[in-house]
Scaffold this motif. Structure first.
Motif, short mmCIF file in Angstrom:
data_model
loop_
_atom_site.label_atom_id
_atom_site.label_comp_id
_atom_site.label_asym_id
_atom_site.label_seq_id
_atom_site.Cartn_x
_atom_site.Cartn_y
_atom_site.Cartn_z
N ALA A 189 2.61 -4.68 2.89
CA ALA A 189 1.59 -5.33 3.73
C ALA A 189 1.69 -6.85 3.71
O ALA A 189 1.38 -7.51 4.70
CB ALA A 189 0.20 -4.89 3.29
N TYR A 242 4.06 1.07 2.05
CA TYR A 242 3.91 0.06 3.09
C TYR A 242 3.84 -1.34 2.50
O TYR A 242 3.05 -1.61 1.59
CB TYR A 242 2.66 0.36 3.92
CG TYR A 242 2.55 -0.52 5.13
CD1 TYR A 242 3.29 -0.22 6.27
CD2 TYR A 242 1.74 -1.65 5.12
CE1 TYR A 242 3.21 -1.03 7.38
CE2 TYR A 242 1.66 -2.46 6.22
CZ TYR A 242 2.40 -2.15 7.34
OH TYR A 242 2.32 -2.97 8.44
N TYR A 284 0.89 -1.17 0.00
CA TYR A 284 0.00 0.00 0.00
C TYR A 284 0.92 1.20 0.00
O TYR A 284 1.45 1.57 1.04
CB TYR A 284 -0.88 0.02 1.24
CG TYR A 284 -1.94 -1.06 1.26
CD1 TYR A 284 -2.98 -1.04 0.34
CD2 TYR A 284 -1.91 -2.07 2.21
CE1 TYR A 284 -3.95 -2.02 0.37
CE2 TYR A 284 -2.88 -3.05 2.25
CZ TYR A 284 -3.90 -3.01 1.32
OH TYR A 284 -4.86 -3.98 1.35
N GLU A 304 -12.55 -12.04 11.01
CA GLU A 304 -12.92 -11.77 12.41
C GLU A 304 -14.43 -11.75 12.58
O GLU A 304 -15.01 -10.75 13.01
CB GLU A 304 -12.33 -10.43 12.87
CG GLU A 304 -10.84 -10.38 12.62
CD GLU A 304 -10.08 -9.57 13.65
OE1 GLU A 304 -10.60 -9.39 14.77
OE2 GLU A 304 -8.96 -9.16 13.36
N PRO A 354 -1.22 -10.24 15.22
CA PRO A 354 -1.62 -8.98 15.85
C PRO A 354 -2.24 -8.02 14.84
O PRO A 354 -2.18 -8.26 13.63
CB PRO A 354 -0.30 -8.42 16.39
CG PRO A 354 0.76 -9.05 15.57
CD PRO A 354 0.24 -10.38 15.15
N SER A 355 -2.82 -6.96 15.33
CA SER A 355 -3.45 -5.96 14.47
C SER A 355 -2.42 -5.39 13.50
O SER A 355 -1.30 -5.09 13.88
CB SER A 355 -4.03 -4.85 15.34
OG SER A 355 -4.72 -3.94 14.54
N GLY A 356 -2.80 -5.28 12.23
CA GLY A 356 -1.90 -4.72 11.24
C GLY A 356 -0.91 -5.71 10.66
O GLY A 356 -0.05 -5.34 9.88
N SER A 357 -1.04 -7.00 11.01
CA SER A 357 -0.07 -7.97 10.52
C SER A 357 -0.38 -8.43 9.09
O SER A 357 0.41 -9.13 8.49
CB SER A 357 -0.03 -9.18 11.46
OG SER A 357 -1.30 -9.75 11.58
N GLY A 358 -1.52 -8.04 8.56
CA GLY A 358 -1.84 -8.37 7.18
C GLY A 358 -2.84 -9.50 7.01
O GLY A 358 -3.05 -9.98 5.89
N LYS A 359 -3.50 -9.90 8.09
CA LYS A 359 -4.45 -11.01 8.01
C LYS A 359 -5.59 -10.71 7.05
O LYS A 359 -5.90 -11.50 6.16
CB LYS A 359 -5.06 -11.30 9.40
CG LYS A 359 -4.08 -11.46 10.51
CD LYS A 359 -4.78 -11.65 11.84
CE LYS A 359 -5.59 -10.47 12.34
NZ LYS A 359 -4.79 -9.34 12.81
N SER A 360 -6.21 -9.55 7.24
CA SER A 360 -7.35 -9.19 6.37
C SER A 360 -6.89 -9.03 4.94
O SER A 360 -7.58 -9.45 4.00
CB SER A 360 -8.00 -7.89 6.84
OG SER A 360 -8.50 -8.05 8.12
N THR A 361 -5.73 -8.42 4.75
CA THR A 361 -5.21 -8.21 3.40
C THR A 361 -5.05 -9.55 2.69
O THR A 361 -5.45 -9.71 1.54
CB THR A 361 -3.87 -7.47 3.46
OG1 THR A 361 -4.04 -6.28 4.22
CG2 THR A 361 -3.38 -7.11 2.07
N HIS A 416 -7.48 -12.33 15.77
CA HIS A 416 -6.28 -11.90 16.49
C HIS A 416 -6.28 -12.50 17.89
O HIS A 416 -5.45 -12.17 18.72
CB HIS A 416 -6.18 -10.38 16.54
CG HIS A 416 -7.32 -9.74 17.26
ND1 HIS A 416 -8.32 -9.06 16.61
CD2 HIS A 416 -7.62 -9.70 18.56
CE1 HIS A 416 -9.19 -8.64 17.51
NE2 HIS A 416 -8.80 -9.01 18.69
#
Ligand code: ATP
Ligand code: MG
Lengths: 269, 358
Positions: free
Chosen positions: B42, B40, B37, B183, B61-68, B216
């Motif tokens: 990701a 960044y 991104y 999630e 953890p949050s921001g680790s790229g799971k959703s991406t 998470h």
């Protein structure tokens, strides 16, 4: 803020007097003058060929401007909310421009652009297609002044609903069109309706931009607002001006009523 | 929010209707996936293989790229490099419409202006299935997710848990090859989350639809998943069964993300792997007892060693009363012998494909 009884009453009286004197009295006065000699006189005055032609022209302009504004307004709002492109700020500013620019300036600039000696003058000179002092210019002028309404009403709703519903529809197999018709459009319908009502009201009431680009011939190229102006200034027919004004106001009241009903519906949801 | 267990009959109907079971192959393969991104980074060289019929958790953890990563699998995000393969075909540049997936969003993404019936029937109606058939399928699915009788309600008239079950039914209505959940229970309170988690586990193991779940919450992943992929800063740190990632973490990140840790002589250990004694045994470390906390069936003993670093040990109540611990006591702590990895705990199914043959 706690006010004593007397100051509260004074405040209310002042506010109401202000409203009454500045808004209610002029309107009521016109109604009074219109119906002073009975309904029949009013009716005859608004059914002259010139008046009927003015009403139809006004409605025709509304009928052309509204669909165009709806299509381009939704497209612009979608681009502004969903799109990621450079120059978004510029587009935002352009959309607001009609709020800031005086309508008469719009009229002048349209003549500059489309008039026989303007940039696009060749259309009239070579193509024989009259734009300025004809219907196309009146439509262009009205589009200009009403452009922001649909965009500005739809935009916040699009923001609020977010992209997830549309993405969910995509994962369920819906094409972009299907998603637009079945998800996006129903979700923005109240904002859109409100934008349309505002567009209608403004289109009917527009004067400054239209008078610059209209030939102003009674029974031919006069809108309702131009009819009021023409009857009053050119014909010194004050009663005719009052009754045409009343007709305009009745149309405005209907739009306003519609708006209030819709607004209530919207807040209920 | 009580009886949400799927009925056996209804489940059977769902399994028959779903073409998802494909024993032995890999439902999803991801090779060398990259996503940026702007500046960044990701996703960094993601490689992942998800067996058919399994439930895999993407944990991090949050921001680790799971959703991406999940969205790239769904086609909602176009990767900068690498490939995504679903059911054997390369879908990297195929739009989500054609991927035959079911996607469930954290915040439900319910179609607010449609009834529950129209929400669930949306996919089939896009596919121009006959109305009667759609109605039948919708009723069947709503029965399965415990929303029978809610057909005419609007999403705003449902609780969060009910909305999420409706979203699940909506995703299942199109017979997806894979079910992707971002999630799904994140926005719900703990009790509802727990219920729905068990319910999802049951639904998944009975339908056998390949499922990828983003979370998470390490407890959730350990609880429901056959496999866990642990993500950190756009990388997969480890992939394995819950036991593997918990007991033989690949690195300190995985170790500390999957559960509590204590530091003993510079090494990370699980607090419940620490053994306390009154006498010095072998090379046990001398420590003082700072606090003894009774947590129901377990006791947490907070300790401080010679270099004044704090650590805590988790022991059983029996152990605690045998040791007669009191604040200020000088005791000794050492890492326990590792538990035999095969003997207990045979209830935990081995990761893999056997459940699809059920
Ligand atoms: N559309 C986007 N534009 C810019 N950056 C993004 C975008 N989407 C995600 N990111 C960034 O990519 C990184 C990974 O995001 P992602 O949503 O995959 O995280 P996540 O693991 O799902 O976290 P969470 O548990 O908070 O949902 C984050 O640092 C995020 O800021
Ligand atoms: Mg996320």
């Amino acid at each position: 803020m706690i006010l004593s009884r007397t100051s509260r009453l004074t405040l209310r009286t002042v506010a109401l007097t202000y409203l009454f004197l500045l808004v209610a009295v002029p309107i009521v006065l016109i109604f009074y003058r219109t119906f002073e000699d009975g309904f029949v006189a009013f009716w005859e005055s608004i059914t002259t060929p010139a008046a009927i032609s003015a009403l139809s022209l006004s409605l025709l302009i509304v009928a052309i401007v509204v669909p165009l504004n709806v299509i381009f307004g939704i497209a612009t709002a979608l681009a502004l909310v969903r799109g990621r492109f450079r120059g978004r700020g510029l587009v935002q500013a352009i959309v607001d421009l009609p709020f800031a620019v005086s309508p008469i300036v719009v009229g002048v600039s349209l003549i500059l652009l489309w008039g026989a000696n303007g940039w696009f003058g060749f259309i009239e000179k070579d193509g024989g297609f009259k734009i300025i002092f004809a219907l196309p210019a009146m439509i262009l002028a009205t589009i200009f002044v009403t452009l922001p309404f649909v965009v500005r009403e739809v935009e916040p709703v699009l923001h609020e609903i977010g992209e997830e519903q549309e993405q969910a529809a995509a994962t369920l197999g819906a094409s972009r069109w299907q998603t637009f018709w079945r998800i996006t459009l129903p979700a923005i319908r109240w904002g859109l309706t409100y934008g349309i009502v505002l567009t209608v009201a403004r289109s009917l009431g527009e004067f400054g931009a239209v008078i610059m680009v209209s030939a102003g011939v009674p029974g031919e190229s006069q809108t309702l607002t131009l009819l009021v102006h023409g009857r009053y200034i050119d014909d010194h027919n004050t009663f005719g001006a009052y009754s045409a004004s009343t007709l305009l106001m009745i149309l405005a009241l209907i739009t306003l009523l519609l708006m209030t009903v819709l607004d209530q519906k919207r807040t209920e949801r | 929010m009580t009886d949400i267990a799927p009925s056996a009959d209804a489940l059977h109907a769902l399994v028959e209707g779903s073409g998802a079971i494909n024993v032995g192959s890999h439902a999803i393969e991801v090779h060398g996936l990259e996503k940026h991104y702007g500046d960044y980074h990701a996703l960094r060289d993601i490689n992942l293989t998800i067996p058919s019929g399994s439930l895999t958790a993407l944990l991090g953890p949050s921001g680790s790229g799971k959703s991406t990563l999940l969205r790239a699998i769904a086609g909602l995000e176009v990767p900068d490099g690498g490939t995504v393969i679903i059911g054997g075909s390369d879908v990297t540049y195929v739009p989500p419409q054609e991927r035959e997936i079911g996607f469930v969003f954290q915040h439900y993404a319910a179609f607010k202006h449609m009834t529950v019936r129209d929400n669930v029937g949306f996919g089939p109606s896009i596919r121009k299935q006959p109305k009667a058939e759609i109605a039948k399928r919708v009723d069947e699915l709503l029965e399965i997710v415990g929303l029978g009788g809610y057909q005419e309600r609007y999403p705003s008239q449902l609780s969060g848990g009910q909305r999420q079950r409706m979203a699940l039914a909506r995703a299942l209505a199109v017979h997806p090859k894979v079910l992707l959940l971002d999630e799904p229970f994140g926005a719900l309170d703990a009790k509802v989350r727990d219920d729905l988690r068990q319910w999802l586990r049951q639904l998944q193991s009975e339908t056998g639809v390949t499922t990828v779940l983003v979370t998470h919450d390490q407890e959730e992943a350990l609880d429901v998943a056959d496999h866990i992929a642990v993500l950190n800063e756009g990388r997969i740190e480890q992939w394995g069964s819950p036991r593997e990632v918990y007991e033989t973490p690949a690195n300190t990140f995985v170790m500390s993300f999957l559960g509590p840790t204590a530091k003993l002589r510079g090494e990370l250990v699980r607090p419940h792997d620490l053994v306390l004694s009154k006498r010095q045994i072998d090379d046990a470390v001398p420590v003082t007892v700072e606090r003894v906390v009774h947590l129901g069936f377990e006791v947490r003993v907070e300790l401080r060693d010679g270099e004044s670093t704090d650590l805590s040990a988790q022991i059983t109540r029996g152990e605690a009363s045998r040791l007669e611990l009191a604040v200020g006591d000088q005791i000794y702590v050492r890492p326990g012998l590792h538990v035999d990895p095969v003997a207990p705990d045979s209830a935990q199914p081995a990761p893999g494909l056997e459940k699809t043959s059920a």
